[in-house]
Enzyme design. Structure first.
Site, short mmCIF file in Angstrom:
data_model
loop_
_atom_site.label_atom_id
_atom_site.label_comp_id
_atom_site.label_asym_id
_atom_site.label_seq_id
_atom_site.Cartn_x
_atom_site.Cartn_y
_atom_site.Cartn_z
CG ASP A 38 10.30 28.47 3.75
OD1 ASP A 38 10.03 27.95 5.00
OD2 ASP A 38 11.34 28.78 3.30
CG ASP A 224 14.79 30.84 3.32
OD1 ASP A 224 15.29 31.00 4.49
OD2 ASP A 224 13.73 30.36 2.87
C1 RX0 Z 1 9.36 36.05 0.79
O1 RX0 Z 1 8.18 36.01 1.65
C2 RX0 Z 1 8.55 35.61 3.10
C3 RX0 Z 1 7.19 35.26 3.92
C4 RX0 Z 1 7.60 36.17 4.98
C5 RX0 Z 1 8.62 35.56 6.11
C6 RX0 Z 1 8.66 36.36 7.35
O2 RX0 Z 1 9.30 37.60 7.12
C7 RX0 Z 1 7.18 36.56 7.93
C8 RX0 Z 1 6.77 37.69 8.08
C9 RX0 Z 1 5.46 38.02 8.74
C10 RX0 Z 1 4.71 37.05 9.23
C11 RX0 Z 1 5.09 35.91 8.95
C12 RX0 Z 1 6.24 35.50 8.68
C13 RX0 Z 1 6.83 34.08 8.35
C14 RX0 Z 1 7.09 33.35 9.72
C15 RX0 Z 1 7.47 32.02 9.73
C16 RX0 Z 1 7.45 31.16 8.45
C17 RX0 Z 1 7.12 32.02 7.40
C18 RX0 Z 1 6.59 33.18 7.41
C19 RX0 Z 1 9.44 35.38 8.44
C20 RX0 Z 1 9.86 36.46 9.70
C21 RX0 Z 1 10.37 35.64 10.77
C22 RX0 Z 1 11.85 35.35 10.26
N1 RX0 Z 1 11.75 34.55 9.25
C23 RX0 Z 1 11.80 33.20 8.89
O3 RX0 Z 1 12.11 32.55 9.89
C24 RX0 Z 1 11.51 32.49 7.77
C25 RX0 Z 1 12.57 31.86 7.16
C26 RX0 Z 1 11.98 30.91 6.04
N2 RX0 Z 1 13.04 29.86 5.62
C27 RX0 Z 1 10.91 30.20 6.79
O4 RX0 Z 1 11.20 28.90 7.01
C28 RX0 Z 1 10.67 31.20 8.11
C29 RX0 Z 1 10.92 35.36 7.91
#
Ligand code: RX0
Length: 338
Positions: A38, A224
């Protein structure tokens, strides 16, 4: 099998074009974890063996067990991190972390509580922040900085490929120390990071079709790898959606699948280049029981000043443009992904 720059590429898994993650190990003997690499954060955390049984998200993922690692070093400092949605709390530990075949002694967080939303939907265990050190919580030196200080990398860069087609593996690839020509064509275009210390650049406009509609006086774009979608200021994204005829529903924006072919490109002007996304890149076409659903992979997100207002270019952008993150020159490079 280390290749010439001392590292092995890390294959990534692509879950429904929305979650991309790869495997690392922590401890001796190795305990395996799937983590999101990330660029929008700078800490490493994985679920802890000592997480509370009431934390469902913790219990349904791989958990680090310090008692089973003979290279574990106790730390115990508290840790908590807040994402756009979701929060993680725990404590710090130190152990050997292996990424791309490179071992580093790393301070990381053992998560003892994970917010159910969104982590119950996570197909991965934790997050490995690839951001700059000064954005790291508790002033912890990030993994990539520990790797750079070993001087094993041919170049102080890392590159990310996200595959757009969930049916083909690998779902993506992380390269530490270089790029992988198998996954891009043509040459890289580079732009300097806006300020040293964040993976963000100055954007000079967002166009729909040939019409520049947003960020006309320049704005900030965060590149990002940990975001699934593209986000922009809510007012801009809602106007963008109206322009392409998308309707908002509880989970975001949708278009009628019949009209997808006629949707305009959305173009981001970064550095002195235009980076266009076509409907192939920004529509998530899902065949469901009651018919096909075409989701637009843009979200409105208002980040308060001084950080915001910002646009965040996430996985759907990176899947189209192979991205090199260059810590030596504090710049980001894009090339057309294959
Ligand atoms: C490409 O793959 C991305 C992984 C999925 C990210 C994500 O879609 C997710 C989906 C399902 C479960 C958990 C998480 C997730 C949640 C937190 C951290 C990492 C993954 C996040 C959903 C919420 C908003 N978002 C971010 O803020 C993210 C923005 C990023 N910079 C992080 O710091 C948080 C993306």
């Amino acid at each position: 099998a280390h290749n010439n720059n001392g590292t092995v590429p890390t294959p990534l898994t692509n879950y429904l074009d929305t979650q991309y993650f790869g495997e690392i190990s922590i401890g001796s003997p190795a305990q395996m974890f799937n983590v999101v690499f990330d660029t929008g954060s700078a800490n490493l955390w994985v679920p802890s063996q000592s997480c509370s049984p009431f934390s469902t998200a913790c219990f349904t993922h791989n958990r680090y067990d310090a008692s089973k690692s003979w290279t574990y070093v106790e730390n115990g400092t508290g840790f908590s991190i807040q994402y756009a949605s979701g929060s993680v709390r725990g404590f710090l530990s130190e152990d050997v972390v292996v990424v791309g075949g490179i071992p580093v002694v790393q301070v990381f967080a053992e998560a003892t509580s994970l917010s159910a939303l969104p982590f119950v939907f996570a197909k991965f265990d934790g997050v490995l922040g690839m951001g700059y050190p000064h954005t790291a919580i508790d002033g912890i030196t990030p993994v990539f900085d520990r790797i750079m200080s070993q001087h094993v990398l041919q170049e102080e860069v890392f590159s990310i490929y996200y595959n757009r087609d969930p049916k083909h593996s690998p779902g993506g690839e992380l390269v530490l120390g270089g790029t992988d020509p198998n996954y891009y064509t043509g040459t890289f275009s580079y732009m300097n990071t806006r300020e040293v210390g964040k993976w963000e650049v100055t954007m000079k406009g967002v166009s729909v079709g040939t019409q520049m509609m947003f960020c006309t006086e320049s704005c900030t774009a965060v590149i990002d790898t940990g975001s699934s979608y593209i986000t922009g200021p809510a007012s801009s994204v809602s106007l963008l959606m109206k322009t392409i005829g998308a309707q908002q529903d509880e989970s975001g924006y949708r278009v009628n699948c019949d009209g997808v072919q006629t949707l305009p490109s959305v173009t981001f002007r970064l550095g002195d280049q235009d980076y266009a996304l076509t409907h192939e890149d920004y529509i998530l076409w899902q065949s469901q029981i009651d018919g096909d659903v075409c989701t637009v992979t843009f979200r409105g997100l208002d980040v308060p000043p001084p950080t915001g207002p910002i646009w965040i270019l996430g996985a759907n952008f990176i899947a189209r443009y192979y991205t090199e993150f260059d810590r030596r020159n504090n710049r980001i490079g894009f090339a057309a992904a294959v």
